[in-house]
Design an enzyme around this catalytic site. Sequence first.
Site, PDB file in Angstrom:
ATOM      1  N   ALA A   1       0.820  -1.204   0.000  1.00 14.21           N
ATOM      2  CA  ALA A   1       0.000   0.000   0.000  1.00 14.21           C
ATOM      3  C   ALA A   1       0.860   1.263   0.000  1.00 14.21           C
ATOM      4  O   ALA A   1       0.602   2.209  -0.757  1.00 14.21           O
ATOM      5  CB  ALA A   1      -0.929   0.003   1.207  1.00 14.21           C
TER       6      ALA A   1
ATOM      7  N   ARG B   1       3.546  10.059  -9.875  1.00 14.13           N
ATOM      8  CA  ARG B   1       3.074  10.174 -11.256  1.00 14.13           C
ATOM      9  C   ARG B   1       2.020  11.257 -11.411  1.00 14.13           C
ATOM     10  O   ARG B   1       1.938  11.912 -12.455  1.00 14.13           O
ATOM     11  CB  ARG B   1       2.504   8.833 -11.735  1.00 14.13           C
TER      12      ARG B   1
ATOM     13  N   GLU C   1      10.185   3.047   6.489  1.00 10.88           N
ATOM     14  CA  GLU C   1       9.890   1.618   6.639  1.00 10.88           C
ATOM     15  C   GLU C   1      10.740   1.049   7.761  1.00 10.88           C
ATOM     16  O   GLU C   1      11.960   1.184   7.759  1.00 10.88           O
ATOM     17  CB  GLU C   1      10.170   0.882   5.332  1.00 10.88           C
TER      18      GLU C   1
ATOM     19  N   SER D   1       8.610  -2.817  -0.882  1.00 11.30           N
ATOM     20  CA  SER D   1       8.087  -3.281  -2.169  1.00 11.30           C
ATOM     21  C   SER D   1       8.473  -4.726  -2.490  1.00 11.30           C
ATOM     22  O   SER D   1       9.284  -4.998  -3.363  1.00 11.30           O
ATOM     23  CB  SER D   1       8.594  -2.355  -3.286  1.00 11.30           C
TER      24      SER D   1
ATOM     25  N   CYS E   1       3.331 -12.631  -0.571  1.00 11.15           N
ATOM     26  CA  CYS E   1       2.553 -13.850  -0.810  1.00 11.15           C
ATOM     27  C   CYS E   1       3.415 -14.967  -1.402  1.00 11.15           C
ATOM     28  O   CYS E   1       3.016 -16.137  -1.389  1.00 11.15           O
ATOM     29  CB  CYS E   1       1.374 -13.556  -1.728  1.00 11.15           C
TER      30      CYS E   1
ATOM     31  N   ASN F   1      -2.718  -2.854  -2.643  1.00  8.08           N
ATOM     32  CA  ASN F   1      -2.219  -2.153  -3.828  1.00  8.08           C
ATOM     33  C   ASN F   1      -3.243  -1.158  -4.364  1.00  8.08           C
ATOM     34  O   ASN F   1      -2.900  -0.024  -4.717  1.00  8.08           O
ATOM     35  CB  ASN F   1      -1.853  -3.171  -4.912  1.00  8.08           C
TER      36      ASN F   1
ATOM     37  N   TYR G   1     -15.638 -22.991 -23.876  1.00  3.02           N
ATOM     38  CA  TYR G   1     -15.560 -24.448 -23.887  1.00  3.02           C
ATOM     39  C   TYR G   1     -14.472 -24.876 -24.864  1.00  3.02           C
ATOM     40  O   TYR G   1     -14.449 -24.462 -26.017  1.00  3.02           O
ATOM     41  CB  TYR G   1     -16.895 -25.072 -24.313  1.00  3.02           C
TER      42      TYR G   1
END
Length: 446
Positions: free
Chosen positions: A13, A23, A34, A40, A44, A305, A426
């Site tokens: 986040a 940006r 941090e 970053s 997971c 995110n 399919y």
Amino acid sequence: MGRRVVVIGGGAAGMSAAAKARRTDPTLEIVVYERSGFVSYGACGFPYAIKGEIARIEDLIVRTPEQFARQGIQALVRHEVLEIDPNRQTVRVRDLSSEREFVDHWDELVVTTGGQPARPPLPGINLAGVFVLRQVEDALAIREWLNEQQPRSGVIIGGGYIGLEMAEALAAHGISLTLIERLPQVLPGMDADLASQIEAELIRQRVDLRLNQTVQGLVGDERIRAVIAEGQTIPAEIVILAVGVKPGVALAQAAGIGLGPTGAIAVDDHQRTNLPQVWAAGDVAEAWHRVIQKPVWMPLGTTANKQGRVAGENLAGGDARFGGIVGTVAVKVFALEAAMSGLSLARAQAEGFAAEAVQATAGSRAHYMPGHQPITVSLVFDRNTRRLLGGQMVGREGVAKRIDTIAAALQAGWTIDDLAELDLSYAPPFAPVWDPILVAANLARK
């Protein structure tokens, strides 16, 4: 000089907020503090790096502070924010490398302090060889312990996502495993009959699964030797604590940033808190649940995110909105895939819906294709409005991405009839004529 943005927390986040703010407004001064040594990174992926499927844990790092610096974002690792003063618009920071403290001013503040793994006050909880898994340092420490100590026995405490993924990771190292869960089933958010398939897979993989059991303590000398559960001594040369996460709100709460009913920071759809120029995102913040129409706390990387991106754009003068979640998750348990989105039957009934569920089992591919596997699909719906409320799936292939169809239907507010009419693809190698989702939806229509 432009306005100064301070971001507390360099996870998904926080870095999304910083990058989007840069940006949106190139004139901003942006600094990220941090506490750990990394920003970053793909948390997971930790279980798969520990397993050895990913060569190096460092491969999970998306961008370094040096790379952010080239973008005009100052990302300072091993810097802990000790205090927020919203009146003076300052933060007090400690450089953990030098122990020097200093005060920094902000025009916009983003709180992304994430979640904290629960550490129950058990005897022996601080013995060497007992780990949580949240940060890069945790993953590195587990990998180092496995390499240097080569444990032959291990205990995982907790049957949620991390506990299940770490069972596979540790088993790959030849460790004899016991998994202890205090509730009657693994994955408490999943309906019991589907969770039982996951439990069967754990047993098939020779995991000693102990449900409805409580841990009394951990024992050892300087390092872990055993876990005591229900009066029994279970050998353990490594222990993974996976008993849940709580929002890391202490810093925010002390500053007067409001919490919501879940205990996480309350935010609106622009990620604003109750204090001016203060934003929050990620695992520390609530998210709006589209199905039940109220805030929830679901610490997920996807949500972090997206919320960070919204906060970053808005603090820089934009007008972005985070529309909420439906609670979509997937997990791999050895050879099994499990996924869910929306509400389980039990949760839907608890929320006051006139909920019913149907369950169907159908093939992942055409029946004549080699390798086809059964997929069990459970759909939850309101019998009065016929609105789809949730879906769950378990199978050996084709589950983890099929759940996205359910997520899209939930987000669109579809009925069970809308779902049954979907024109799904399919092709014999990928899906049968009647996809398992359609089989279940047609069963619900009857």
